[in-house]
Design an enzyme around this catalytic site. Structure first.
Site, PDB file in Angstrom:
ATOM      1  N   ASP A  37       0.711  -1.407  -0.069  1.00 22.65           N
ATOM      2  CA  ASP A  37       0.016  -0.099   0.051  1.00 22.65           C
ATOM      3  C   ASP A  37       0.827   1.279   0.022  1.00 22.65           C
ATOM      4  O   ASP A  37       1.981   1.403   0.220  1.00 22.65           O
ATOM      5  CB  ASP A  37      -0.892  -0.053   1.226  1.00 22.65           C
ATOM      6  CG  ASP A  37      -1.915  -0.794   1.209  1.00 22.65           C
ATOM      7  OD1 ASP A  37      -1.966  -1.724   0.221  1.00 22.65           O
ATOM      8  OD2 ASP A  37      -3.204  -0.756   2.048  1.00 22.65           O
ATOM      9  N   HIS A  91       3.951  -2.085   3.289  1.00 18.84           N
ATOM     10  CA  HIS A  91       3.779  -0.667   2.705  1.00 18.84           C
ATOM     11  C   HIS A  91       5.150  -0.495   1.947  1.00 18.84           C
ATOM     12  O   HIS A  91       6.012  -0.405   2.520  1.00 18.84           O
ATOM     13  CB  HIS A  91       3.395   0.064   3.659  1.00 18.84           C
ATOM     14  CG  HIS A  91       2.029   0.061   4.377  1.00 18.84           C
ATOM     15  ND1 HIS A  91       1.719  -0.763   5.123  1.00 18.84           N
ATOM     16  CD2 HIS A  91       1.008   0.617   4.282  1.00 18.84           C
ATOM     17  CE1 HIS A  91       0.566  -0.685   5.609  1.00 18.84           C
ATOM     18  NE2 HIS A  91      -0.140   0.305   4.798  1.00 18.84           N
TER      19      HIS A  91
END
Length: 271
Positions: free
Chosen positions: A85, A231
């Site tokens: 992400d 992430h």
């Protein structure tokens, strides 16, 4: 450009159906017997509290369909999905791609539309290397879960247009900021042909600087069908100053290989 995702038929979840019925019953009761309005108000307020709590639980399916795991068929094939992400990030994303290539793994990158517009070549590189770019909203608003239906649709459609325009592929999945959402999201997702995706397990790698700790959270009980969250944007840094994902990802991929698990994109498991 790939084919535009087809709208899905929206059907209210059991909780939403119950909420609609409760609101109608409470309103009717207050109209027919005005003295009952405090009870009607209390019932509606309690219901709103339940809906809010459901939206603050990222892995909940109370508000509508939510991918917390891959299908049983994908799980039986020993497939797992690594989702990444908040990118693309010019420092971290290229190194993540190299690590994935070295292990022959595929991943799904939930990209922010505005960041993709700043680094379009990174998004194109993600797709060129066999990975998928998915929708993480246009602006990654921290108040996304408070938006009305028009605001939600603007955020999602803007990201769809940005990401598809850059990569030539329409996103098929959406993940809201921090996984938080409102009951208004699923109807919009249905209209846009998107699927909500959360995760089976996350490592909290935006705030935990210890790679071993992050890896342990992701690897605990690892098995076919898992959806894992990391992430490349907003990544925490280890004591040595390295983005945590760069230390965790090789451990995760090697463990998956040893266990006979194959890392695939979310969209590859769609029916």
């Amino acid at each position: 450009m790939t084919t535009l995702p087809q709208p899905r038929r929206w059907e209210a979840s059991p909780l939403m159906k119950g909420s609609f019925a409760l609101h109608a019953f409470a309103a009717a009761g207050a109209i027919l017997q005005p003295e009952l309005w405090p009870w009607a108000f209390a019932a509606i307020a309690a219901n709103q509290g339940v809906l809010t709590a459901a939206g603050m639980w990222p892995r909940s399916s109370l508000l509508g369909p939510n991918w917390t795991r891959l299908s049983e068929m994908a799980a039986s094939r020993g497939e797992i999905a690594i989702t990444i992400d908040d990118g693309p990030d010019p420092e971290i994303t290229p190194r993540v791609l190299d690590i994935l290539d070295a292990h022959g793994a595929q991943a799904s990158f939930f990209c922010i539309g505005a960041r993709a517009e700043r680094y379009p070549e990174l998004c194109r590189e993600i797709v060129a290397r066999g990975h998928a770019v998915e929708n993480h909203s246009q602006n990654h608003l921290h108040h996304f879960s408070l938006l009305g239906p028009r605001g939600i649709e603007r955020e999602l459609q803007a990201a769809q247009d940005s990401l598809a325009g850059i990569t030539g592929h329409w996103p098929r999945f959406f993940r809201p900021t921090a996984g938080l959402r409102s009951p208004l999201l699923e109807p919009v997702l249905s209209r846009l042909g998107l699927h909500l995706a959360s995760w089976t397990r996350r490592g909290f790698d935006t705030r935990d600087p210890d790679p071993d700790s992050v890896a342990a959270k992701l690897l605990h009980g690892l098995g076919g069908g898992d959806i894992l969250l990391l992430h490349d944007g907003n990544a925490a840094r280890s004591a040595a100053g390295e983005p945590v994902i760069l230390k965790v990802l090789p451990i995760l991929l090697q463990t998956a290989q040893t266990a006979g698990l194959r890392c695939v994109t979310l969209r590859s498991t769609l029916p």
